[in-house]
Design an enzyme around this catalytic site. Structure first.
Site: not given
Length: 390
Positions: A135-136, A164-166, A275, A370
């Site tokens: 939560e905030p 912050w919910i995916t 390269r 997480e």
């Protein structure tokens, strides 16, 4: 192909079925995911059609029971699938990990009736899930969450904001932790909330430095009503369920981190062998060779660590310490390897013409989600040295 080009990851898989599964995943990743990754990430486009394809292919419920549409795969196989998906595009690998996390509570603690009613659609019916704990004002201190669920007859009324919910705002179902009792961890209960529930809405997605194709948003619950048949587990058991889910979820993040790091290493090796400076490939210079060796070693160590933790889980043994170690090591490795990949590409690594800079931006969030890596160190220390303040 020269003998110095990136080589396929050597995987130790327990069954022929698992080898066939990984071959299918690689085919999907190379055909459907990787070719569009850079363009869609730059545009901030979420590839919902890819998740539909993964669901139709049986890849959204791999570690769960086939009785309900899952794949009956051990975690050591499921995590290597995540790694392959994240190697192609982190938004997809992490999205599958989050969906699996969101399904965990019902699959593990739900009643038989709940599982029969909901799991087939969640695991193989094209649905996409989200996990709502933070939560905030309560991130690392998740036990202080304020979202409340109040009983009203045979229903619960949920009010609060998750952060912050995916997949916030686009998910078809949300596993929501809400306070139903006393302050602290014992007063939290888990609920399965439909994505179209009246009163549930997603805020404008956050503007992020990486993973722009994966929507991360606040989720508002304004008088959302769910029946008691959508309560998962016992009242007050939600925080325990949440932490149990995160132990497994951290292994998913670890596997995604190694997939991202492997993609960065492959890009660095590809560039360094092509390269040429001073008349020879820059991969011939000892300074870069040592960097590549260190990158490869840290990736292999991370892969071994997350698989060791997964095998403990598959054997039904405690694995929380090893999950924290894997999340810590693998995500720190992803940050270091992607940064080194940018360095190996030099000025080109700093441009969007090559994927190295995107990999570096994406790696940072894996040290945060997480459970931050500082929290992982606290978890590990408690296992090793005992709780604080004894």
């Amino acid at each position: 192909m020269s003998d110095r080009d990136p080589q396929p990851v050597e995987r130790q898989l327990p069954t022929e079925e698992a080898r066939d599964l990984l071959a299918l995943v690689r085919e999907i990743a190379q055909r459907e995911i990787a070719p569009k990754a850079a363009e869609e990430e730059d545009a901030g486009r979420f590839p919902r059609e890819v998740f539909t394809l993964l669901s139709e292919s049986g890849l959204l419920g791999l570690p769960y029971d086939s009785e309900y549409g899952g794949g009956d795969q051990p975690y050591e196989v499921y995590l290597q699938v995540l790694e392959e998906l994240a190697m192609a595009r982190l938004t997809v690998g992490l999205g599958v990990s989050v969906h699996t996390l969101a399904s965990y509570a019902l699959a593990t603690y739900g009643t038989k009736q709940q599982q029969v009613e909901h799991l087939p659609a969640m695991l193989g019916g094209g649905l996409l899930g989200a996990y709502c704990l933070s939560e905030p004002s309560s991130g690392s201190d998740a036990a202080s969450l304020r979202t409340k669920a109040v009983r009203d007859g045979d229903q619960w009324v949920i009010n609060g904001t998750k952060a912050w919910i995916t997949h916030g705002g686009i998910a078809d179902f949300y596993t929501v932790m809400a306070r139903t009792g006393e302050e602290g961890p014992r007063g939290i209960t888990a609920f399965l909330v439909p994505g179209d529930a009246p009163g549930l809405s997603g805020a404008v997605p956050e503007k992020k430095m990486g993973m722009k194709g994966s929507p991360t948003a606040q989720v508002h619950l304004d008088g959302v009503r769910v029946g008691d048949d959508r309560r998962i587990g016992e009242e007050g058991q939600g925080f325990f369920i949440a932490l149990s889910a995160l132990d497994s979820g951290r292994l998913g993040i670890a596997a995604c981190a190694i997939g991202l790091a492997q993609a960065a290493l492959d890009e660095a090796v590809r560039y360094a062998t092509e390269r040429r400076q001073f008349g020879r490939p820059i991969a011939d210079f000892q300074g870069l060779r040592f960097m590549i060796a260190d990158m490869a070693t840290q990736i292999e160590a991370g892969r071994t660590l997350y698989l060791a933790a997964a095998r403990l889980r598959d054997a039904g043994k405690p694995f929380a310490k090893q999950a924290a170690m894997a999340k810590l090591h693998c995500t720190d490795t992803a940050m270091k390897v992607t940064t080194d990949a940018v360095q190996i590409l030099g000025g080109y690594g700093y441009t969007a013409d090559f994927p190295a800079e995107r990999y570096m931006r994406e790696a940072k969030v894996l040290q945060i989600v997480e459970g931050t890596n500082q929290i992982q160190r606290m978890v590990i220390a408690r296992h090793v040295a005992g709780p604080e303040g004894r």
